[in-house]
Design a protein around this motif. Structure first.
Motif, mmCIF file in Angstrom:
data_model
loop_
_atom_site.group_PDB
_atom_site.id
_atom_site.type_symbol
_atom_site.label_atom_id
_atom_site.label_comp_id
_atom_site.label_asym_id
_atom_site.label_seq_id
_atom_site.Cartn_x
_atom_site.Cartn_y
_atom_site.Cartn_z
ATOM 1 N N UNK A 1 22.460 25.066 41.915
ATOM 2 C CA UNK A 1 21.185 24.689 42.531
ATOM 3 C C UNK A 1 20.167 24.341 41.453
ATOM 4 N N UNK A 2 19.018 23.835 41.883
ATOM 5 C CA UNK A 2 17.896 23.660 40.966
ATOM 6 C C UNK A 2 17.326 25.025 40.604
ATOM 7 N N UNK A 3 16.593 25.072 39.488
ATOM 8 C CA UNK A 3 16.128 26.357 38.963
ATOM 9 C C UNK A 3 15.198 27.090 39.923
ATOM 10 N N UNK B 1 20.709 32.420 26.205
ATOM 11 C CA UNK B 1 21.029 33.830 26.030
ATOM 12 C C UNK B 1 22.480 34.102 26.390
ATOM 13 N N UNK B 2 22.691 34.988 27.377
ATOM 14 C CA UNK B 2 24.047 35.350 27.794
ATOM 15 C C UNK B 2 24.635 34.361 28.804
ATOM 16 N N UNK B 3 23.818 33.468 29.333
ATOM 17 C CA UNK B 3 24.320 32.500 30.322
ATOM 18 C C UNK B 3 25.220 31.470 29.652
ATOM 19 N N UNK C 1 14.828 28.325 30.120
ATOM 20 C CA UNK C 1 14.405 29.735 30.131
ATOM 21 C C UNK C 1 14.005 30.193 31.524
ATOM 22 N N UNK C 2 13.378 29.300 32.286
ATOM 23 C CA UNK C 2 12.989 29.642 33.658
ATOM 24 C C UNK C 2 14.216 29.925 34.515
ATOM 25 N N UNK C 3 15.247 29.088 34.370
ATOM 26 C CA UNK C 3 16.474 29.287 35.139
ATOM 27 C C UNK C 3 17.138 30.613 34.778
ATOM 28 N N UNK C 4 17.208 30.908 33.483
ATOM 29 C CA UNK C 4 17.847 32.144 33.033
ATOM 30 C C UNK C 4 17.028 33.362 33.471
ATOM 31 N N UNK C 5 15.711 33.266 33.368
ATOM 32 C CA UNK C 5 14.855 34.376 33.789
ATOM 33 C C UNK C 5 14.993 34.657 35.281
ATOM 34 N N UNK D 1 24.864 30.578 34.665
ATOM 35 C CA UNK D 1 25.322 29.366 33.994
ATOM 36 C C UNK D 1 24.220 28.321 34.059
ATOM 37 N N UNK D 2 24.134 27.512 33.012
ATOM 38 C CA UNK D 2 23.145 26.432 32.958
ATOM 39 C C UNK D 2 23.883 25.124 32.703
ATOM 40 N N UNK D 3 23.599 24.126 33.531
ATOM 41 C CA UNK D 3 24.161 22.784 33.344
ATOM 42 C C UNK D 3 23.063 21.886 32.785
ATOM 43 N N UNK D 4 23.177 21.499 31.516
ATOM 44 C CA UNK D 4 22.170 20.654 30.875
ATOM 45 C C UNK D 4 22.679 19.222 30.766
#
Length: 317
Positions: free
Chosen positions: A102-104, A182-184, A143-147, A152-155
């Motif tokens: 999804x979006x952040x 970070x850990x993601x 950072x917003x998504x991880x917080x 997982x982050x898809x860039x």
């Protein structure tokens, strides 16, 4: 296909733009005809009933069930999470999907809906899908998504910088986003349809892996050309050869345009025949999809009951 693993140490490859360019342009050129012919030939492999049942369940377990629309609502995200956790309410033996993407701004909603399921929450970031933003904005997005709880982050990479030959800029941006994760886990989207050539896709794959990508991903699903058997085969060769050169395993995620069980099984054959069965696991191979799950469920029901139920018998995303 022969290995493209470089016969030189990688420690000094990223010390300068010149060194990185020399390395990337020193990778073997891609035989486009040979690549497409092999992808087509592997796509003709037949999977029989018992193996087909296993492969369908494996494909379901590899899906990043995705909604990335401006019209997304908390209710739609919760509904998608429920479907991901129990894809077939009439048959609890159906496996759950790997992740909900999804979006952040929807990550917290998804995280809460998936609590206790073991399903990961993936978030697109870095000014997805175009990637046209300052690095500070991209890092803030990550950072917003991880917080919010993203696992997982898809860039997206800066395709303009890559196509202009500013490889070190792209490398440094990926490493900065990786640190912000970070850990993601970090999935790096190459957007193959905009890179245009197979040589560029091979270079971008190696660049992303050198920068620390946990996965390399074909596409955003928002352009005309997304995942294809040939460009996915090329990326599978890259992760295979990268592990041979460095000892580090990186995953692959084709996304966009994979809609049927038949297509998904062709991709699993590509994985097995190219990278090997080490990659036949949701930890190392994913499908970025929204409609694929429905067809997999219909084919699963057919194998189980002997009858083809049709689309009205599976939930609509």
């Amino acid at each position: 296909m022969p290995s493209t693993a470089p016969a030189l140490p990688l420690a000094d490859v990223t010390v300068s733009d010149a060194a990185l360019r020399r390395f990337l342009h020193g990778l073997p050129g891609v035989d486009a005809v040979g690549l497409e012919s092999r992808a087509a030939a592997l796509g003709t492999r037949s999977i029989k009933t018992t193996a087909k049942s296993y492969a369908i369940d494996l494909a379901i377990s590899m899906i990043d069930l995705t909604t990335l629309e401006g019209s997304d609502t908390p209710g739609k995200v919760r509904s998608l999470c429920a479907k991901g956790a129990a894809p077939d309410p009439s048959d609890r033996s159906a496996p759950a999907v790997a992740a909900i993407c999804v979006y952040s701004d929807m990550v917290r909603e998804a995280k809460e809906a998936l609590r206790g399921t073991g399903i990961a929450v993936a978030s697109v970031a870095t000014a997805f899908p175009a990637g046209r933003a300052a690095r500070s904005v991209k890092l803030a997005d990550t950072r917003e998504a991880v917080a919010a709880g993203a696992d997982e982050v898809d860039m997206v990479i800066d395709r303009g910088a890559f196509l202009s030959g500013r490889y070190l800029q792209v490398f440094e941006e990926i490493t900065a986003v990786k640190a912000a994760c970070g850990e993601a886990h970090l999935k790096v989207i190459l957007e193959n349809g905009e890179l245009a050539t197979y040589d560029a896709i091979r270079r971008a794959s190696w660049l992303a892996m050198l920068a620390g990508a946990d996965f390399i991903k074909t596409s955003t699903g928002k352009v005309a050309v997304n995942a294809t058997p040939a460009n996915t085969l090329l990326m599978l060769e890259a992760v295979r050869d990268f592990r041979a050169a460095t000892g580090r395993q990186v995953g692959v995620k084709p996304a966009g345009g994979i809609r049927t069980a038949k297509d998904a099984l062709k991709y699993l054959v590509l994985v097995n025949e190219t990278a090997g069965d080490d990659w036949l696991d949701p930890a190392w191979f994913r499908f970025g999809a929204s409609s694929l799950l429905n067809d997999l469920l219909m084919q699963r029901q057919k194998l189980t009951t002997g009858r083809y139920s049709g689309p009205d018998y599976v939930t609509v995303d």
